[in-house]
Design an enzyme around this catalytic site. Structure first.
Site, PDB file in Angstrom:
ATOM      1  N   CYS A  86      51.236  35.785  34.901  1.00 45.60           N
ATOM      2  CA  CYS A  86      49.950  35.680  34.218  1.00 45.60           C
ATOM      3  C   CYS A  86      50.006  36.323  32.830  1.00 45.60           C
ATOM      4  O   CYS A  86      49.428  35.800  31.878  1.00 45.60           O
ATOM      5  CB  CYS A  86      48.863  36.348  35.052  1.00 45.60           C
ATOM      6  SG  CYS A  86      48.301  35.372  36.466  1.00 45.60           S
ATOM      7  N   TRP A 101      34.936  47.218  43.397  1.00 47.33           N
ATOM      8  CA  TRP A 101      34.867  48.540  44.012  1.00 47.33           C
ATOM      9  C   TRP A 101      33.748  49.405  43.430  1.00 47.33           C
ATOM     10  O   TRP A 101      33.726  50.612  43.615  1.00 47.33           O
ATOM     11  CB  TRP A 101      36.205  49.244  43.867  1.00 47.33           C
ATOM     12  CG  TRP A 101      37.270  48.625  44.724  1.00 47.33           C
ATOM     13  CD1 TRP A 101      37.522  48.897  46.051  1.00 47.33           C
ATOM     14  CD2 TRP A 101      38.232  47.639  44.338  1.00 47.33           C
ATOM     15  NE1 TRP A 101      38.572  48.127  46.501  1.00 47.33           N
ATOM     16  CE2 TRP A 101      39.033  47.349  45.476  1.00 47.33           C
ATOM     17  CE3 TRP A 101      38.494  46.953  43.153  1.00 47.33           C
ATOM     18  CZ2 TRP A 101      40.075  46.420  45.455  1.00 47.33           C
ATOM     19  CZ3 TRP A 101      39.528  46.023  43.127  1.00 47.33           C
ATOM     20  CH2 TRP A 101      40.307  45.765  44.267  1.00 47.33           C
ATOM     21  N   TYR A 152      39.360  45.843  38.370  1.00 44.86           N
ATOM     22  CA  TYR A 152      40.350  44.774  38.534  1.00 44.86           C
ATOM     23  C   TYR A 152      39.918  43.555  37.716  1.00 44.86           C
ATOM     24  O   TYR A 152      39.539  42.513  38.226  1.00 44.86           O
ATOM     25  CB  TYR A 152      40.492  44.438  40.017  1.00 44.86           C
ATOM     26  CG  TYR A 152      41.492  43.344  40.329  1.00 44.86           C
ATOM     27  CD1 TYR A 152      42.722  43.302  39.699  1.00 44.86           C
ATOM     28  CD2 TYR A 152      41.195  42.351  41.246  1.00 44.86           C
ATOM     29  CE1 TYR A 152      43.630  42.299  39.966  1.00 44.86           C
ATOM     30  CE2 TYR A 152      42.099  41.344  41.534  1.00 44.86           C
ATOM     31  CZ  TYR A 152      43.302  41.315  40.900  1.00 44.86           C
ATOM     32  OH  TYR A 152      44.204  40.309  41.171  1.00 44.86           O
ATOM     33  N   THR A 195      29.223  41.785  46.950  1.00 44.14           N
ATOM     34  CA  THR A 195      30.626  41.411  47.115  1.00 44.14           C
ATOM     35  C   THR A 195      30.794  40.757  48.476  1.00 44.14           C
ATOM     36  O   THR A 195      29.953  40.939  49.367  1.00 44.14           O
ATOM     37  CB  THR A 195      31.553  42.642  47.001  1.00 44.14           C
ATOM     38  OG1 THR A 195      32.905  42.244  47.235  1.00 44.14           O
ATOM     39  CG2 THR A 195      31.178  43.704  48.025  1.00 44.14           C
ATOM     40  N   LEU A 196      31.867  40.002  48.637  1.00 44.66           N
ATOM     41  CA  LEU A 196      32.219  39.422  49.932  1.00 44.66           C
ATOM     42  C   LEU A 196      33.360  40.175  50.593  1.00 44.66           C
ATOM     43  O   LEU A 196      33.779  39.818  51.688  1.00 44.66           O
ATOM     44  CB  LEU A 196      32.600  37.948  49.769  1.00 44.66           C
ATOM     45  CG  LEU A 196      31.471  36.991  49.411  1.00 44.66           C
ATOM     46  CD1 LEU A 196      32.016  35.569  49.235  1.00 44.66           C
ATOM     47  CD2 LEU A 196      30.375  37.006  50.461  1.00 44.66           C
ATOM     48  N   SER A 197      33.886  41.182  49.931  1.00 41.96           N
ATOM     49  CA  SER A 197      35.017  41.945  50.451  1.00 41.96           C
ATOM     50  C   SER A 197      34.527  43.177  51.201  1.00 41.96           C
ATOM     51  O   SER A 197      33.865  44.040  50.618  1.00 41.96           O
ATOM     52  CB  SER A 197      35.950  42.367  49.312  1.00 41.96           C
ATOM     53  OG  SER A 197      36.832  43.387  49.733  1.00 41.96           O
TER      54      SER A 197
END
Length: 442
Positions: free
Chosen positions: A407, A221, A179, A240-242
């Site tokens: 974007c 991921w 991503y 990561t914080l996810s």
């Protein structure tokens, strides 16, 4: 054929609603140089432009016109689209030209007063059924965050954006689940090819070697840490914080049999321990979340955990103005998409890295690559609309579709950029890189 300022109503309008709506639309769009059709709640149609329009705005609620009179802003249209009060038929990208137009639209007080009188003549409630976006799903509200970039706030902001649904992301990302901006060797490369090229491009820039200790800050991921271990033999660690990203990465590591080479943990970058722990480090799409006030801490942390002479690839989005100031772009991003996102110029990002003790070696702009990436993502998301609704609400789908399309247009116009900055931690007399860059393209 000239379609400018025509209005067709299929049934007689004795209330004067159509006339009032036409006067509002004609004035609001008088200087718009694009081509667009608008269909109102009563099926009246208004056209602007000199060629058959590529898209139609379907305005289902008269309140949209009232709000545009009071606040001529594309945010009014975006919010209405997310709520299902407005739809887009045809090419979404052509509609996005309205954003720049409304940014420069100024209504003199006398004209605004006359339009307000017309706005009061409009119906108070929608006259047609509203799709389920506004009634079955709460609008995403990123403006509820404190924006103080505390550990708790940053964790909540990351969760807001990345913990939507792994299955939702899989619908439109590539097979590697990357991503961030892809790297297109040719414009007709597939997204899968371009993302593999990007992962390899990063590893080659870092000159990764077997046995080296590699850190990925904001590992997503797990695509980069797994790629670096599989193809370059490094011992990779990602943070990561996810929670959803972490869990997916753990399953990925197990499936690939990479336990001996790859680890991933839930950790804030500020909580990284040790001194000179890693030989190489990368941060891809991360510094945009840090907050401009926290960039010195971010840079100092990477500097501390990297060995002297170690390479650091800092990849992220920038924009063409100093600092992060309130405007339609920053409000949109922070309200709906990245609650704590903040951008700066690439020169300021580099300056901060130099102040932290890094030596800058290479800077590569990837702006055209990100525009292509985003168009691929939008096309895939649109094709998977029905399946996407099994994982997210219609509102969330609309937010992502509009955000990524907008974007793409912004990257194409040059207002937003993305750069890879390759630097090394000072403190050794050994050269950090070869004398030439031929090895990157061998």
């Amino acid at each position: 054929m000239n379609f400018t300022a025509s209005l067709v109503s299929p049934t007689p309008d004795k209330s004067g609603h159509a006339d009032a709506a036409m006067r509002i639309l004609k004035r609001l769009l008088r200087n718009f140089h694009g081509s667009i059709a608008l269909r109102l709640w009563n099926d009246a149609a208004h056209y602007v432009g000199h060629v058959p329009p590529a898209s139609t705005l379907v305005i289902r609620d008269p309140a949209i016109l009232r709000k545009l009179v009071l606040q001529p802003s594309a945010l009014v249209l975006a919010d209405a689209y997310f709520r299902g009060l407005l739809d887009v038929e045809g090419d979404l990208y052509s509609v996005l030209r309205l954003k720049g137009y409304f940014q420069t639209l100024v209504l003199p007080l006398r004209e605004r007063s006359a339009l307000l009188l017309d706005a009061l003549r409009l119906p108070r409630k929608p006259l047609t059924a509203i799709p389920p976006a506004s009634s079955s799903a709460a609008l995403l509200e990123g403006d509820r965050f404190s924006h103080d970039h505390s550990r708790q706030s940053d964790r909540a902001a990351i969760s807001f954006h990345y913990d939507v649904s792994n299955q939702f992301y899989k619908l439109w990302l590539d097979e590697q689940m990357v991503y961030s901006c892809a790297y297109f060797e040719t414009p007709d490369s597939t997204l899968e090819q371009a993302q593999r090229h990007k992962l390899d491009h990063i590893c080659r820039k870092l000159r990764l070697k077997p046995g080296e200790r590699f850190l990925d800050i904001g590992c997503g991921w797990g695509a980069l840490v797994c790629w670096a271990a599989q193809h370059y033999g490094v011992k990779a660690h990602g943070i990561t914080l996810s929670q959803q990203q972490h869990d997916y990465a753990q399953r990925r590591i197990a499936a690939a049999g990479l336990h001996d080479l790859v680890t991933v943990e839930l950790r804030d970058y500020r909580d990284l321990q040790g001194e000179a722990v890693f030989d190489k480090a990368a941060s891809v799409g991360m510094f945009e979340h840090v907050g401009l006030a926290n960039l010195p801490v971010y840079n100092a942390t990477v500097h501390r955990v990297l060995r002297p002479g170690g390479l650091f690839l800092n990849h992220g989005i920038t924009h063409d103005e100093d600092g992060w100031h309130p405007n339609i772009d920053t409000e949109f991003i922070n309200r709906y998409v990245f609650p704590d996102g903040e951008l700066d110029t690439v020169s300021n990002i580099q300056r901060g890295m130099e102040h932290a003790g890094f030596e800058i070696h290479d800077v590569e702009g990837l702006r055209p690559h990100y525009a292509l990436t985003l168009r691929h993502w939008v096309q895939r998301l649109e094709a998977a609309h029905d399946e996407a609704l099994q994982h997210v609400s219609e509102t969330a789908y609309r937010v992502w579709r509009l955000y990524m399309a907008a974007c793409a247009v912004e990257f194409e116009a040059g207002g937003t950029g993305v750069y890879q900055i390759l630097a090394s931690r000072r403190g050794t007399t050994e050269p950090a890189l070869p004398l030439t860059r031929r090895d990157l393209y061998a």
